[in-house]
Design a protein around this motif. Structure first.
Motif, PDB file in Angstrom:
ATOM      1  N   PHE A 140      84.108  21.423  21.046  1.00 34.97           N
ATOM      2  CA  PHE A 140      83.204  20.612  21.963  1.00 34.97           C
ATOM      3  C   PHE A 140      81.831  20.115  21.104  1.00 34.97           C
ATOM      4  N   ALA A 141      81.656  19.097  20.576  1.00 30.78           N
ATOM      5  CA  ALA A 141      80.587  18.746  19.777  1.00 30.78           C
ATOM      6  C   ALA A 141      79.033  19.079  20.481  1.00 30.78           C
ATOM      7  N   GLY A 142      78.577  19.795  19.789  1.00 30.69           N
ATOM      8  CA  GLY A 142      77.078  20.112  19.961  1.00 30.69           C
ATOM      9  C   GLY A 142      77.063  21.299  21.003  1.00 30.69           C
ATOM     10  N   THR A 143      78.245  22.048  21.737  1.00 32.59           N
ATOM     11  CA  THR A 143      78.224  22.972  22.497  1.00 32.59           C
ATOM     12  C   THR A 143      78.994  24.168  22.033  1.00 32.59           C
ATOM     13  N   LEU A 144      80.232  24.008  21.490  1.00 34.37           N
ATOM     14  CA  LEU A 144      81.255  25.205  21.323  1.00 34.37           C
ATOM     15  C   LEU A 144      81.799  24.769  20.130  1.00 34.37           C
ATOM     16  N   PRO A 145      82.120  25.614  19.103  1.00 34.40           N
ATOM     17  CA  PRO A 145      83.046  25.303  18.205  1.00 34.40           C
ATOM     18  C   PRO A 145      84.612  25.611  18.746  1.00 34.40           C
TER      19      PRO A 145
ATOM     20  N   ALA B 276      75.037  23.127  29.436  1.00 35.34           N
ATOM     21  CA  ALA B 276      74.378  24.077  29.372  1.00 35.34           C
ATOM     22  C   ALA B 276      75.370  25.500  29.547  1.00 35.34           C
ATOM     23  N   ARG B 277      76.489  25.381  30.256  1.00 31.15           N
ATOM     24  CA  ARG B 277      77.431  26.268  30.594  1.00 31.15           C
ATOM     25  C   ARG B 277      78.797  25.841  30.244  1.00 31.15           C
ATOM     26  N   PRO B 278      79.113  25.453  28.894  1.00 27.32           N
ATOM     27  CA  PRO B 278      80.538  24.924  28.832  1.00 27.32           C
ATOM     28  C   PRO B 278      81.561  26.008  28.777  1.00 27.32           C
ATOM     29  N   ALA B 279      81.435  27.279  28.293  1.00 29.17           N
ATOM     30  CA  ALA B 279      82.166  28.466  28.282  1.00 29.17           C
ATOM     31  C   ALA B 279      82.652  28.733  29.581  1.00 29.17           C
ATOM     32  N   ASP B 280      81.566  28.717  30.970  1.00 32.42           N
ATOM     33  CA  ASP B 280      81.840  29.140  32.146  1.00 32.42           C
ATOM     34  C   ASP B 280      82.655  27.911  32.899  1.00 32.42           C
ATOM     35  N   GLY B 281      82.451  26.911  32.501  1.00 34.36           N
ATOM     36  CA  GLY B 281      83.258  26.068  33.000  1.00 34.36           C
ATOM     37  C   GLY B 281      84.710  25.648  32.556  1.00 34.36           C
ATOM     38  N   LEU B 282      84.883  26.127  31.077  1.00 37.81           N
ATOM     39  CA  LEU B 282      86.174  26.254  30.947  1.00 37.81           C
ATOM     40  C   LEU B 282      87.042  27.431  31.212  1.00 37.81           C
ATOM     41  N   ARG B 283      86.322  28.521  31.363  1.00 37.36           N
ATOM     42  CA  ARG B 283      86.989  29.452  32.179  1.00 37.36           C
ATOM     43  C   ARG B 283      87.312  29.308  33.640  1.00 37.36           C
ATOM     44  N   GLY B 284      86.497  28.345  34.312  1.00 35.35           N
ATOM     45  CA  GLY B 284      86.708  28.434  35.606  1.00 35.35           C
ATOM     46  C   GLY B 284      88.151  27.123  35.885  1.00 35.35           C
ATOM     47  N   ILE B 285      88.056  26.202  34.932  1.00 32.70           N
ATOM     48  CA  ILE B 285      89.312  25.178  34.842  1.00 32.70           C
ATOM     49  C   ILE B 285      90.353  25.946  34.568  1.00 32.70           C
TER      50      ILE B 285
END
Length: 388
Positions: A10-15, A369-378
């Motif tokens: 996820f460019a700019g947030t997570l590898p 700001a919280r991509p990992a939290d969102g990915l876990r929720g989805i």
């Protein structure tokens, strides 16, 4: 249930590896008995070396290099013994190099982005290191660049200096190539085989070329685009005239426009282009993982019209479709229509922005700001829908 999780970064947030881990964590929260297989992916852009290093028995070698403005940054090459790109044996190791480590847009602030002056010199330093470590094949991942100099800086690092009519070395950057007159020196490559791993098929110049299509996102306005396109056309003519073996139709070749024209530079040096996603999937054993899966989850930062042109999501979804597997895309934002997504093999697509309340509800800020939290929720919601 056997779930294959194989996202891009996820460019700019997570590898990519962290994206896959977050999805896996969310799925296990809801369906802990399912079998999850994680295969982070790259199409040649940022994360290319890291993804391959996690799945191959290669050796990572630190290499000091410079960013698009000439400032020191850390880089690395990955040396892998045995068969490399194309599956043929070589007399020495294959080196995998990531152009974004030296030329990446992420290395610059928004105010620093100006493709008239950014240089690919740092990539040349990585190539020199690969040659010095005995590589017989060098695979260069292309993507996410801040440069538009058709590899002119890279040529300089390799020993080939672009000169003006007075015989002076040109300044770095794509704009200076408008005054290129000839080349001085020969490339110090010791006969290595060059492969450009790219996710795009754009030519170097013209309406669909590097300057017109990708220049604006690197900081170019309309006047800059016209200047850069003409400069790259001139430089291509010099390469054709002075580099032995350079294809006469260089500027029009598919992939020549990759990474601000670095694709053209590699082609001019006798290299060839290969699909970045196809190369990576073969090296990490993705086909076998697909054969054993019941569901595939992939994703990237923005699932848009470019996603279906040779990028990770397109490659994964097409392979899943060919096997009759459902494929779910998780992205920061989704702007691709349902019909074209389905035609590409995508069963469903979910956006972090929507998960956090949509654009009007601050969803974009939360997604960044919280991509990992969102990915876990989805992922937890997906497990509730799909797990047996």
């Amino acid at each position: 249930m056997r779930v294959l999780i194989c996202p891009d970064k996820f460019a700019g947030t997570l590898p990519a590896a962290e994206v896959a881990a977050a999805v896996a964590t969310g799925w296990r929260d809801r369906a802990p008995a399912d079998e999850l297989v994680l295969r982070p992916l790259s199409d040649g852009g940022p994360g290319f070396v890291e993804v391959l290093a996690e799945s191959t028995a290669g050796r990572r070698v630190p290499v000091p290099t410079v960013d698009p403005l000439g400032r020191p940054v850390p880089g690395e090459i990955l040396l892998v013994d045995g068969p490399g790109a194309g599956g043929t044996a070589t007399a020495g190791p294959t080196a995998y190099v990531e152009s974004a480590q030296a030329c990446g847009l992420h290395l610059l602030t928004e105010a620093e982005r100006d493709p008239k002056h950014t240089t690919s010199y740092g990539l040349g330093l990585l190539l020199v290191a690969a040659v010095e470590h005995g590589a017989r094949r060098v695979v260069v991942g292309l993507g996410g660049s801040a440069t538009n100099d058709a590899g002119a800086g890279m040529f300089t690092a390799l020993g080939v200096t672009p000169l003006d009519a007075a015989g002076y070395a040109l300044p770095y950057g794509g704009a200076a190539l408008a005054g290129v007159d000839r080349l001085d020196g020969v490339p110090r490559l010791r006969g290595v085989e060059l492969v450009a791993a790219t996710d795009v098929d754009n030519p170097l110049t013209g309406l669909h070329g590097a300057s017109n299509v990708y220049g604006p996102q690197k900081g170019a306005d309309r006047a800059d685009v016209l200047l850069l396109d003409a400069a790259l056309q001139r430089f291509a003519g010099i390469l054709v005239a002075e580099l032995p073996g350079c294809p006469p139709e260089l500027a029009a070749l598919p992939g020549a426009g990759a990474a601000g024209g670095i694709g053209a530079a590699l082609l001019a040096l006798g290299g060839r282009c290969e699909s970045g996603i196809d190369l990576v999937t073969a090296l990490i054993g993705l086909p076998a993982a697909l054969d054993a899966a019941d569901l595939v989850i992939t994703g990237e930062g923005s699932f848009d019209h470019q996603s279906l042109r040779g990028k990770v999501v397109a490659g994964v979804a097409g392979a899943a479709r060919d096997r009759g597997l459902p494929c779910v895309v998780v992205a920061g934002q989704v702007s691709t229509g349902r019909r074209e997504s389905a035609a590409a093999g995508v069963t469903e697509a979910y956006a972090l922005v929507d998960h956090f309340g949509g654009e009007t509800g601050g969803g974009l800020a939360q997604a960044l700001a919280r991509p990992a939290d969102g990915l876990r929720g989805i992922a937890a919601r997906l497990a509730g829908q799909w797990s047996r």
